[in-house]
Design an enzyme around this catalytic site. Sequence first.
Site, mmCIF file in Angstrom:
data_model
loop_
_atom_site.group_PDB
_atom_site.id
_atom_site.type_symbol
_atom_site.label_atom_id
_atom_site.label_comp_id
_atom_site.label_asym_id
_atom_site.label_seq_id
_atom_site.Cartn_x
_atom_site.Cartn_y
_atom_site.Cartn_z
ATOM 1 C CE LYS A 11 -4.447 -0.262 2.325
ATOM 2 N NZ LYS A 11 -5.124 -0.051 3.611
HETATM 3 C C1 E4P Z 1 -8.607 0.675 3.568
HETATM 4 O O1 E4P Z 1 -7.771 -0.028 3.011
HETATM 5 C C2 E4P Z 1 -8.389 1.223 4.925
HETATM 6 O O2 E4P Z 1 -7.739 0.241 5.702
HETATM 7 C C3 E4P Z 1 -9.610 1.557 5.710
HETATM 8 O O3 E4P Z 1 -10.786 1.120 5.106
HETATM 9 C C4 E4P Z 1 -9.585 2.922 6.310
HETATM 10 O O4 E4P Z 1 -10.824 3.269 6.794
HETATM 11 P P1 E4P Z 1 -11.124 4.201 8.023
HETATM 12 O O5 E4P Z 1 -11.735 5.430 7.510
HETATM 13 O O6 E4P Z 1 -12.103 3.393 8.843
HETATM 14 O O7 E4P Z 1 -9.829 4.454 8.777
#
Ligand code: E4P
Length: 230
Positions: free
Chosen positions: A85
């Site tokens: 990522k």
């Molecule tokens: C996606 O890959 C992220 O891990 C995640 O969905 C972030 O979401 P949040 O807004 O709950 O932190």
Amino acid sequence: MQLFIDTANIAEIREAACWGVVAGATTNPKLLSHEGTSFDLRERVLAIADLVGGPVSVEVLCEEPDQMLIEARLYASWHPSIVVKIPMSLSGMKVVNRLEQDGIRTNVTGLVALNQAVLASLAGASFVSFFFGRMSDLGADPAPVIQDAAVLLHAQTRTQIIVGSIRNLMDINRSLLAGADIITVPYAFFKQMAHHPKTVETIQEFNSAWAKVRNEVRAIPAERLLLERA
Ligand code: E4P
């Protein structure tokens, strides 16, 4: 249409993996911070990869491109399922382009706008991650943005669209209907997706109807078999 699980928690992933509906996992530094301080990152990621048997996103922490490359290559060397990522930025695009040329899959994360998805896709990202909940926090509807991204990316690139930052079941439904390839779903929402009080009521009604006549009619063969074994 695929669902990933959005967690770094092994107990959650182990249970979800048995349901046969989870095709991958996404982690991020915040999710890992919920797991305490006594785990080894490599061991955790390998355990997740073995359980889900599909792509597992692991996010780089370095911010300088050369260091991001070193960190990304290290993660990718751990297991073939690992997708690195990379947070959205222009220097991140440079890293994405280099990694994808070397055969390392990337997931450009933190997207809230179509322009970002276009850049990430042109840089060669295998996945882009829109953050549905955080887009809604900005006061706009994320669904049309995802729909536009699906039209552009599906026609012209091989980039798959992940939607994360899920806050409720409608976010999942609307993202899928808008054309997202993958929704990454927190563990608790899988339970909510399966449960409906009307379903519970219906099954209870059927089973209690059967219970009333069970001793008076000849039991169906499978039930008789189980009763004899009990
Ligand atoms: C996606 O890959 C992220 O891990 C995640 O969905 C972030 O979401 P949040 O807004 O709950 O932190």
